[in-house]
Write a protein that holds these residues in place. Structure first.
Motif, short mmCIF file in Angstrom:
data_model
loop_
_atom_site.label_atom_id
_atom_site.label_comp_id
_atom_site.label_asym_id
_atom_site.label_seq_id
_atom_site.Cartn_x
_atom_site.Cartn_y
_atom_site.Cartn_z
N ALA A 199 1.44 5.72 -0.07
CA ALA A 199 0.85 6.64 0.67
C ALA A 199 -0.33 7.21 0.07
O ALA A 199 -1.29 7.64 0.89
CB ALA A 199 2.03 8.21 0.40
N HIS A 224 -2.85 5.20 -1.27
CA HIS A 224 -3.80 4.40 -0.92
C HIS A 224 -4.19 4.74 0.48
O HIS A 224 -5.39 4.60 1.08
CB HIS A 224 -3.41 2.89 -1.12
CG HIS A 224 -3.24 2.47 -2.62
ND1 HIS A 224 -2.16 1.79 -3.00
CD2 HIS A 224 -4.14 2.93 -3.60
CE1 HIS A 224 -2.27 1.67 -4.48
NE2 HIS A 224 -3.41 2.40 -4.68
N GLN A 225 -3.06 4.82 1.39
CA GLN A 225 -3.40 5.17 2.66
C GLN A 225 -4.27 6.24 3.03
O GLN A 225 -5.01 6.45 4.07
CB GLN A 225 -1.84 4.91 3.62
CG GLN A 225 -2.20 5.29 5.13
CD GLN A 225 -2.58 4.02 5.74
OE1 GLN A 225 -2.21 2.90 5.46
NE2 GLN A 225 -3.57 4.18 6.71
N HIS A 226 -3.83 7.30 2.27
CA HIS A 226 -4.51 8.53 2.60
C HIS A 226 -5.95 8.44 2.12
O HIS A 226 -6.80 8.92 2.92
CB HIS A 226 -3.96 9.68 1.36
CG HIS A 226 -4.79 10.75 1.59
ND1 HIS A 226 -4.82 11.76 2.50
CD2 HIS A 226 -5.57 11.63 0.34
CE1 HIS A 226 -5.68 12.92 2.33
NE2 HIS A 226 -6.09 12.63 0.92
N MET A 270 0.99 -1.01 0.01
CA MET A 270 0.04 -0.14 0.03
C MET A 270 0.89 1.30 0.07
O MET A 270 1.74 1.42 0.95
CB MET A 270 -0.95 0.03 0.97
CG MET A 270 -1.67 1.11 1.39
SD MET A 270 -2.84 1.32 2.76
CE MET A 270 -3.75 -0.23 2.71
N ASP A 280 -7.50 6.54 5.07
CA ASP A 280 -7.88 7.45 6.03
C ASP A 280 -8.94 8.26 5.84
O ASP A 280 -9.78 8.81 6.81
CB ASP A 280 -6.41 8.07 6.49
CG ASP A 280 -5.51 7.04 7.07
OD1 ASP A 280 -5.94 5.88 7.42
OD2 ASP A 280 -4.22 7.48 6.99
#
Length: 67
Positions: A3, A5-7, A1, A10
């Motif tokens: 950054a 995708h993580q954003h 994953m 979130d």
């Protein structure tokens, strides 16, 4: 994953809990770099080393030029 995708994950979680979305990746990168530079300058002053233009001075010394 990565950054992004993580954003997105979130942001989705924040919207589900009616919270503010997190800042986009890379939003505070320049501020972090400036803070790191200021920290290095501070540590140089505390250690008694000269701070302004150290890299330029090193290049001039290496090239053997004046000015």
């Amino acid at each position: 994953m990565n950054a992004l995708h993580q954003h997105l994950l979130d942001s989705y979680r924040a919207s589900q809990h009616a919270e503010a979305a997190p800042p986009a990746p890379g939003t505070h990168d320049l501020a972090v770099l400036r803070a790191a530079r200021e920290r290095r300058r501070f540590e140089a002053v505390v250690a008694g080393r000269p701070t302004p233009g150290r890299l330029r001075f090193a290049f001039r010394r290496w090239l053997g030029t004046q000015g």
